[in-house]
Design a protein around this motif. Sequence first.
Motif, mmCIF file in Angstrom:
data_model
loop_
_atom_site.group_PDB
_atom_site.id
_atom_site.type_symbol
_atom_site.label_atom_id
_atom_site.label_comp_id
_atom_site.label_asym_id
_atom_site.label_seq_id
_atom_site.Cartn_x
_atom_site.Cartn_y
_atom_site.Cartn_z
ATOM 1 N N ALA A 24 29.235 -3.429 26.327
ATOM 2 C CA ALA A 24 28.140 -4.190 25.304
ATOM 3 C C ALA A 24 27.039 -3.323 25.713
ATOM 4 N N ILE A 25 26.456 -2.897 26.614
ATOM 5 C CA ILE A 25 25.547 -2.337 26.988
ATOM 6 C C ILE A 25 25.461 -0.769 26.041
ATOM 7 N N ALA A 26 26.474 0.040 25.481
ATOM 8 C CA ALA A 26 26.437 0.862 25.280
ATOM 9 C C ALA A 26 26.647 0.714 23.541
ATOM 10 N N SER A 27 26.992 -0.190 23.343
ATOM 11 C CA SER A 27 26.987 -0.503 21.921
ATOM 12 C C SER A 27 25.288 -1.408 21.187
ATOM 13 N N LEU A 45 43.145 3.779 28.202
ATOM 14 C CA LEU A 45 41.265 2.827 27.979
ATOM 15 C C LEU A 45 40.839 3.506 27.307
ATOM 16 N N VAL A 46 41.147 4.840 27.459
ATOM 17 C CA VAL A 46 39.891 5.257 27.002
ATOM 18 C C VAL A 46 39.903 5.566 25.171
ATOM 19 N N ASP A 47 41.148 5.783 24.953
ATOM 20 C CA ASP A 47 41.653 4.852 23.732
ATOM 21 C C ASP A 47 41.807 3.990 22.828
ATOM 22 N N LYS A 48 41.462 2.918 23.984
ATOM 23 C CA LYS A 48 41.520 1.283 23.196
ATOM 24 C C LYS A 48 40.056 1.338 23.363
ATOM 25 N N LYS A 54 34.925 2.294 17.648
ATOM 26 C CA LYS A 54 35.079 2.277 16.149
ATOM 27 C C LYS A 54 35.002 1.496 15.190
ATOM 28 N N GLU A 55 35.400 0.023 15.361
ATOM 29 C CA GLU A 55 35.824 -1.175 15.180
ATOM 30 C C GLU A 55 34.403 -1.936 14.833
ATOM 31 N N ALA A 56 33.370 -1.449 16.308
ATOM 32 C CA ALA A 56 32.069 -2.011 15.835
ATOM 33 C C ALA A 56 31.363 -0.635 14.884
ATOM 34 N N GLY A 57 31.642 0.112 14.324
ATOM 35 C CA GLY A 57 31.032 1.006 13.528
ATOM 36 C C GLY A 57 30.227 2.152 14.295
ATOM 37 N N ILE A 58 30.842 2.787 16.141
ATOM 38 C CA ILE A 58 30.202 3.701 16.173
ATOM 39 C C ILE A 58 31.185 4.173 16.485
#
Length: 265
Positions: A24-27, A45-48, A54-58
């Motif tokens: 959340a903070i990174a986003s 977990l890194v892949d997830k 990516k799904e959040a456009g980041i």
Amino acid sequence: MSVNFSLEGKVALVTGASYGIGFAIASGMAKAGATIVFNDIKQELVDKGLAAYKEAGIDAHGYVCDVTSEEQVNAMVAQIAKDVAPIDILVNNAGIIKRIPMCDMTAEQFRQVIDVDLNAPFIVSKAVIPSMIERGHGKIINICSMMSELGRETVSAYAAAKGGLKMLTRNICSEYGQYNIQCNGIGPGYIETPQTAPLRERQADGSRHPFDQFICAKTPANRWLKPEELAGPAVFLASEASDAVNGHILYVDGGILAYIGKQPQ
Ligand code: NAP
Ligand code: GCO
């Protein structure tokens, strides 16, 4: 005078940020313009995490790294400088908790919590500060806790670590403020993440968990907080807008620390 909350052109490393508060903070920092780098212990977990960003456009950068290993941390920080750029903003977010009555806890269990929640922020901060000094600026944000101020049953190791993290925050401020490095803490209240899921589980009879009811009675807003509610305070502490704020623990707790608690009906 325009106040600069932008993180454009900055590289932010958020440790343990595949999900939860770190994600959340990174986003939030990404939305303010930062380039996001994060780590987790396991590649899966890194892949997830990469997929979630990516799904959040980041377009985040992910690394496998156990933050308790000085060797792995130093290698990751050097690799980030090569792959991306030197780190401008560090969020020491990775953390664990073991809820065990102190006299039932082994020394090894106590050490494991201290290792992740206190030794690791020391290790990662030590790895990024020299480059921040060279470049004349840096932001370090340590994710503290209500347990930086308060105790409760079964969280002795965690409270000791988070109390220490508060003082490590103040010491980094004291030692490196002269190099235009600001080190502050965020003290979240009770946040809906996997770490607190056991405290919110429905009981066998379908009733709310007693701790869930307890925390809502201790929070003026009468609710658990959401990870996203930490993003704004984090962006503030990562931006030039907080250049005069140093050694401060910003409690984002919905008012828990100010409130005696709702009288039982
Ligand atoms: P969480 O859901 O348990 O996530 C913790 C993250 O840290 C996970 O990604 C975990 O990765 C990672 N991690 C743990 N040990 C690590 C290690 N040795 N190296 C690298 N990564 C590691 O926790 P959260 O609720 O988001 O909490 C994040 C931070 O906020 C923690 O410092 C916590 O103490 C603090 N906090 C939480 C709350 C709350 O109410 N949730 C309130 C105050 C403070 P794995 O999944 O691979 O283990
Ligand atoms: C607990 C909780 C807390 C939160 C947080 C509160 O068992 O009391 O896990 O420790 O994680 O640290 O600020």
